[in-house]
Design a protein around this motif. Structure first.
Motif, PDB file in Angstrom:
ATOM      1  N   GLU A 122       8.506   2.700  -1.981  1.00  0.00           N
ATOM      2  CA  GLU A 122       7.669   3.740  -3.019  1.00  0.00           C
ATOM      3  C   GLU A 122       7.080   4.329  -3.685  1.00  0.00           C
ATOM      4  O   GLU A 122       6.956   3.374  -5.204  1.00  0.00           O
ATOM      5  CB  GLU A 122       9.750   4.887  -3.207  1.00  0.00           C
ATOM      6  CG  GLU A 122       9.160   6.236  -4.035  1.00  0.00           C
ATOM      7  CD  GLU A 122      10.815   6.960  -3.966  1.00  0.00           C
ATOM      8  OE1 GLU A 122      11.585   6.165  -4.195  1.00  0.00           O
ATOM      9  OE2 GLU A 122      10.269   7.877  -4.639  1.00  0.00           O
ATOM     10  N   CYS A 123       5.849   5.023  -3.638  1.00  0.00           N
ATOM     11  CA  CYS A 123       5.048   4.963  -4.378  1.00  0.00           C
ATOM     12  C   CYS A 123       5.220   6.090  -5.208  1.00  0.00           C
ATOM     13  O   CYS A 123       6.330   7.374  -5.327  1.00  0.00           O
ATOM     14  CB  CYS A 123       3.798   5.470  -4.131  1.00  0.00           C
ATOM     15  SG  CYS A 123       2.362   5.896  -5.063  1.00  0.00           S
ATOM     16  N   ALA A 124       4.450   6.285  -7.160  1.00  0.00           N
ATOM     17  CA  ALA A 124       4.387   7.294  -8.056  1.00  0.00           C
ATOM     18  C   ALA A 124       4.352   8.840  -7.425  1.00  0.00           C
ATOM     19  O   ALA A 124       4.683   9.168  -7.845  1.00  0.00           O
ATOM     20  CB  ALA A 124       3.689   6.888  -9.128  1.00  0.00           C
ATOM     21  N   CYS A 125       3.849   8.426  -6.673  1.00  0.00           N
ATOM     22  CA  CYS A 125       3.400  10.160  -6.021  1.00  0.00           C
ATOM     23  C   CYS A 125       4.628  10.736  -5.615  1.00  0.00           C
ATOM     24  O   CYS A 125       4.267  11.709  -5.105  1.00  0.00           O
ATOM     25  CB  CYS A 125       2.598  10.008  -5.353  1.00  0.00           C
ATOM     26  SG  CYS A 125       2.041   9.594  -3.256  1.00  0.00           S
ATOM     27  N   GLY A 126       5.644   9.673  -5.086  1.00  0.00           N
ATOM     28  CA  GLY A 126       6.613  10.675  -4.139  1.00  0.00           C
ATOM     29  C   GLY A 126       7.117  10.152  -2.665  1.00  0.00           C
ATOM     30  O   GLY A 126       8.562  10.555  -2.102  1.00  0.00           O
ATOM     31  N   PRO A 173       0.947  -1.121  -0.198  1.00  0.00           N
ATOM     32  CA  PRO A 173      -0.070   0.170   0.226  1.00  0.00           C
ATOM     33  C   PRO A 173       1.362   1.667  -0.288  1.00  0.00           C
ATOM     34  O   PRO A 173       1.981   1.189   0.593  1.00  0.00           O
ATOM     35  CB  PRO A 173      -0.825  -0.040   1.511  1.00  0.00           C
ATOM     36  CG  PRO A 173       0.457  -0.552   2.275  1.00  0.00           C
ATOM     37  CD  PRO A 173       1.000  -1.617   1.235  1.00  0.00           C
ATOM     38  N   CYS A 174       0.755   2.252  -0.768  1.00  0.00           N
ATOM     39  CA  CYS A 174       1.014   3.882  -0.300  1.00  0.00           C
ATOM     40  C   CYS A 174       0.403   4.127   0.773  1.00  0.00           C
ATOM     41  O   CYS A 174      -1.194   3.891   1.446  1.00  0.00           O
ATOM     42  CB  CYS A 174       0.049   4.669  -1.589  1.00  0.00           C
ATOM     43  SG  CYS A 174       1.042   6.073  -1.175  1.00  0.00           S
ATOM     44  N   LEU A 175       1.159   4.850   1.523  1.00  0.00           N
ATOM     45  CA  LEU A 175       0.589   6.081   3.425  1.00  0.00           C
ATOM     46  C   LEU A 175       0.250   6.666   3.051  1.00  0.00           C
ATOM     47  O   LEU A 175       0.077   7.627   4.091  1.00  0.00           O
ATOM     48  CB  LEU A 175       1.860   4.849   3.792  1.00  0.00           C
ATOM     49  CG  LEU A 175       1.171   3.460   4.440  1.00  0.00           C
ATOM     50  CD1 LEU A 175       2.700   2.802   5.320  1.00  0.00           C
ATOM     51  CD2 LEU A 175       0.631   2.542   4.691  1.00  0.00           C
ATOM     52  N   ASN A 176       0.431   7.378   1.912  1.00  0.00           N
ATOM     53  CA  ASN A 176       0.150   9.381   1.898  1.00  0.00           C
ATOM     54  C   ASN A 176      -1.091   9.738   2.017  1.00  0.00           C
ATOM     55  O   ASN A 176      -1.996   9.055   1.482  1.00  0.00           O
ATOM     56  CB  ASN A 176       0.405   9.920   0.608  1.00  0.00           C
ATOM     57  CG  ASN A 176       0.790  10.913   0.424  1.00  0.00           C
ATOM     58  OD1 ASN A 176       0.453  11.973   1.198  1.00  0.00           O
ATOM     59  ND2 ASN A 176       1.296  11.460  -0.753  1.00  0.00           N
ATOM     60  N   PRO A 177      -1.380  10.537   3.168  1.00  0.00           N
ATOM     61  CA  PRO A 177      -2.923  10.713   3.740  1.00  0.00           C
ATOM     62  C   PRO A 177      -2.862  11.095   2.692  1.00  0.00           C
ATOM     63  O   PRO A 177      -4.003  11.887   2.748  1.00  0.00           O
ATOM     64  CB  PRO A 177      -2.409  11.136   4.901  1.00  0.00           C
ATOM     65  CG  PRO A 177      -0.730  11.314   5.049  1.00  0.00           C
ATOM     66  CD  PRO A 177      -0.036  10.684   4.465  1.00  0.00           C
ATOM     67  N   LEU A 178      -1.937  12.234   2.285  1.00  0.00           N
ATOM     68  CA  LEU A 178      -3.046  13.425   1.384  1.00  0.00           C
ATOM     69  C   LEU A 178      -3.326  13.394  -0.055  1.00  0.00           C
ATOM     70  O   LEU A 178      -3.163  14.068  -1.114  1.00  0.00           O
ATOM     71  CB  LEU A 178      -1.605  14.181   1.537  1.00  0.00           C
ATOM     72  CG  LEU A 178      -1.106  15.057   2.831  1.00  0.00           C
ATOM     73  CD1 LEU A 178       0.137  15.590   2.638  1.00  0.00           C
ATOM     74  CD2 LEU A 178      -2.810  15.769   3.459  1.00  0.00           C
ATOM     75  N   SER A 179      -2.587  11.974  -0.127  1.00  0.00           N
ATOM     76  CA  SER A 179      -2.814  11.693  -1.886  1.00  0.00           C
ATOM     77  C   SER A 179      -4.066  11.476  -2.160  1.00  0.00           C
ATOM     78  O   SER A 179      -4.491  11.564  -3.676  1.00  0.00           O
ATOM     79  CB  SER A 179      -1.396  10.398  -1.891  1.00  0.00           C
ATOM     80  OG  SER A 179      -2.722   9.284  -0.823  1.00  0.00           O
ATOM     81  N   GLY A 180      -5.164  10.979  -1.531  1.00  0.00           N
ATOM     82  CA  GLY A 180      -6.205  10.183  -2.132  1.00  0.00           C
ATOM     83  C   GLY A 180      -6.359   8.842  -2.367  1.00  0.00           C
ATOM     84  O   GLY A 180      -7.571   8.596  -2.862  1.00  0.00           O
ATOM     85  N   HIS A 181      -5.086   8.483  -2.279  1.00  0.00           N
ATOM     86  CA  HIS A 181      -5.167   6.466  -2.568  1.00  0.00           C
ATOM     87  C   HIS A 181      -4.531   5.703  -1.547  1.00  0.00           C
ATOM     88  O   HIS A 181      -4.475   4.883  -1.881  1.00  0.00           O
ATOM     89  CB  HIS A 181      -4.134   6.608  -3.962  1.00  0.00           C
ATOM     90  CG  HIS A 181      -3.145   6.935  -4.045  1.00  0.00           C
ATOM     91  ND1 HIS A 181      -2.900   8.162  -5.163  1.00  0.00           N
ATOM     92  CD2 HIS A 181      -1.695   6.753  -3.515  1.00  0.00           C
ATOM     93  CE1 HIS A 181      -1.072   8.334  -5.021  1.00  0.00           C
ATOM     94  NE2 HIS A 181      -0.590   7.648  -3.880  1.00  0.00           N
ATOM     95  N   GLN A 182      -4.717   6.577  -0.401  1.00  0.00           N
ATOM     96  CA  GLN A 182      -3.709   6.037   0.759  1.00  0.00           C
ATOM     97  C   GLN A 182      -4.589   4.707   0.993  1.00  0.00           C
ATOM     98  O   GLN A 182      -5.917   4.239   1.485  1.00  0.00           O
ATOM     99  CB  GLN A 182      -4.036   6.498   2.046  1.00  0.00           C
ATOM    100  CG  GLN A 182      -3.616   6.271   3.600  1.00  0.00           C
ATOM    101  CD  GLN A 182      -3.610   7.019   4.433  1.00  0.00           C
ATOM    102  OE1 GLN A 182      -4.747   7.964   4.512  1.00  0.00           O
ATOM    103  NE2 GLN A 182      -3.118   7.046   5.425  1.00  0.00           N
TER     104      GLN A 182
HETATM  105 ZN   LIG Z   1       0.902   7.169  -3.114  1.00  0.00          ZN
END
Ligand SMILES: [Zn+2]
Ligand SMILES: [Zn+2]
Length: 606
Positions: free
Chosen positions: A343-347, A312-321
């Protein structure tokens, strides 16, 4: 002694250097060249393992400083051929190359059959074009002559046979690469496999073995390692009985269409060697076979500590957490732990680690927050939002907000309480002066700028260093530096690597000391860098600068300890921070200052 010898190009084969010498001096005959180079006409020029290196090294021009060992390791196929051989055999072969007899060497290395070695010198057409543009002449590259490497590891292009036979008809011939003999040539693998990922990764693994020779181990140790891998993958019983059919089937599946041309390149058609490798082979087996088995086992078990992806991507600001978007995990070992970086493509990137003895998995720790975080923190600062509210909004703690804002050089209303700068003092307009200077001379590096305004630079350096470091142009590599030897370009590459690794260590919490040993430990071959530092002068200087002093490390520990105590709701006191940070009784002035700063009352938070 020779007065001229060509400067080696990156990754050049020794045979190629000798052949270029032959051509450059317009030698009348190969025998004359042998006389020049070795002081003896009886030496045989070989493509893969050159003998009489002792003689050659004494004939090279003064200043070349090339020991026979270096000639063998850096310019012949020695490291690849012996990558999986025990120390005893390495020593024996090296001795033979320096001044002994080469008879029986290939047999000793499991390369007796001519079919297990390359039959003709190989080249990559794209490399040849680049060589002609850069150097005005092509040359034979080492990484193109490794049996089993069918693609150029740089370009993914299928290598071509030059038509120059490796068993030189005229045993004394020196044939340099030319645009004529590197013209079209036959492909060494089916054209449908151009850019094939499997072939490319095998070619790169071959190059890895050549450039970073693995530590010497005996065959039993390798066999045990392979057996354990098979047991973990469920392909062998714990008593060591290999499930042959299943192993072979999964092995074929793993390499797919690439397997047949790979084995054909080393003169094999069947898979009987696969079991031999896991049962302490009585004779040496081809290095490619070790590489294939290792790749196969790594593919089965290396990602195991973190389960199978995607993660999983864990970026809470990404909209795809929470969505399974991370395809790859990069792993490295660190003090008994396997660390995985996701590392996710969102950075956004985070790390987790597994304790190898207990198998416990750590909580995810963010490493990078990505572009959306930067955008939002800028917005929050612009809107003059208080730090705690901003922290809640960004799903991080206030300290992270503060550090990140400082990194982005944001002028936040709460920035005055910065804890990232142990020495907070009025810079008296000097910061602005420094920024103005950079604007005025956008093309100058920090060195040139500091020479323009030495007093300003020194003041900032002494009193406001953290700010200075984040607010100066990158160090410029002088245009006059010409990359003339492979070491010079290696030096540049290592400078970047070392800087990245030091930064990675610096990011870790609890803080870890940045040392040469710790940096080396994180490279593919921990011994290589430290033993070649003499040849990498700029990297050595950089390492000296990046290393933590005791005091700088203690300052970081103080900041961390204060933060931890604060998080735990404990009252900040010097003795408590000292204990948590593990400080000795005597500490440097700057550490004392950091302690005082940590317990001093903060500017009230909004
Ligand atoms: Zn991401
Ligand atoms: Zn190439």
């Amino acid at each position: 002694m020779l007065v001229y010898f060509p400067e080696p190009y990156r990754d050049e084969l020794l045979y190629s250097l000798l052949a270029r010498y032959h051509r450059h001096v317009g030698s009348s005959s190969p025998k004359q060249t042998l006389d020049d180079l070795f002081g003896c006409r009886g030496v045989i020029a070989r493509l893969d393992l050159q003998g009489s290196l002792g003689h050659l090294s004494t004939h090279l021009p003064p200043g070349w400083g090339m020991s026979p060992e270096r000639l063998a390791v850096d310019y012949t196929l020695f490291p690849y051929y012996l990558a999986f051989q025990p120390a005893g055999i390495r020593g024996r072969v090296l001795g033979a190359l320096i001044g002994g007899s080469l008879a029986g060497l290939h047999l000793l290395l499991g390369l007796a059959s001519a079919a297990s070695r390359i039959r003709q010198l190989r080249f990559c057409p794209v490399c040849v074009l680049e060589m002609e543009n850069t150097h005005g002449e092509p040359y034979w590259r080492r990484t193109h002559q490794l049996p089993g490497a069918l693609l150029c590891p740089d370009h993914g292009v299928i290598l071509r046979s030059s038509g120059i036979p490796s068993a030189l008809g005229n045993r004394h011939a020196f044939i340099a690469a030319t645009s004529a003999n590197c013209d079209c040539g036959r492909e060494v693998a089916p054209t449908s496999l151009e850019n094939d990922e499997t072939l490319l990764s095998v070619a790169r693994a071959c190059r890895q073995a050549l450039e970073f020779m693995p530590q010497a181990r005996n065959r039993e140790t390798w066999a045990t390692w392979y057996r354990n891998g098979l047991i973990r993958a469920g392909l062998s019983s714990s008593s060591g009985r290999v499930k042959l059919n299943e192993l072979e089937e999964r092995f074929r599946d793993h390499f797919g269409l690439a397997l047949q041309p790979l084995l054909a390149d080393v003169g094999l058609a069947d898979m009987s060697w696969l079991v031999a490798l896991t049962q302490r082979p009585s004779r040496a087996l081809h290095p490619l076979l070790n590489i294939l088995l290792q790749k196969f086992l790594k593919g089965l078990v290396s990602d195991e500590p973190f389960g199978t992806g995607p993660w999983p991507c864990l970026n809470p600001l990404s909209g795809h957490q929470g969505e399974l978007l991370v395809e790859r995990v990069a792993t490295h070992r660190n003090r008994g732990r396997i660390v995985g970086v996701f590392e996710c493509a969102c950075g956004y990137a985070y790390a987790r680690n597994v304790d190898q003895s207990s198998g416990t998995l750590s909580r995810p720790r963010p490493l990078r927050f990505g572009a959306e975080f930067d955008r939002q923190i800028r917005q929050l600062v612009d809107d003059q939002i208080g730090i705690r509210q901003a922290a809640r909004w960004l799903h991080v703690d206030p300290r992270t907000v503060r550090l990140h804002a400082a990194k982005l050089n944001l002028n936040a209303i709460w920035a005055a309480a910065s804890v990232s700068m142990p020495v907070v003092c009025d810079s008296g307009g000097r910061r602005k002066a420094w920024m103005d200077l950079q604007q005025k001379y956008p093309n100058l590096g920090r060195n040139a700028l500091s020479k323009l305004e030495p007093a300003l630079f020194m003041w900032l350096y002494r009193h406001d260093k953290e700010w200075l470091v984040t607010n100066q142009p990158a160090a410029k590599v002088s245009r006059r530096v010409r990359v003339v030897s492979p070491w010079a370009s290696l030096d540049l590459e290592w400078m970047q690597r070392v800087a990245d690794l030091a930064e990675e260590i610096r990011q870790e919490l609890p803080p870890r000391k940045v040392t040469l040993a710790e940096i080396c430990r994180r490279t593919a071959d921990p011994i290589w860098l430290s033993s070649h530092l003499r040849r990498l002068p700029n990297t050595a200087v950089l390492l000296g600068r990046l290393r933590d002093t005791t005091a700088s490390f203690q300052v970081r520990r103080v900041a961390w300890a204060a933060h931890e105590l604060e998080n735990a709701g404990q009252c900040l006191a010097v003795w408590r921070i000292r204990r948590k940070a593990g400080l000795s009784r005597q500490v440097a002035m700057e550490v004392k200052a950091a302690l005082e700063l940590a317990v001093s009352p903060r500017v009230p938070l909004p």
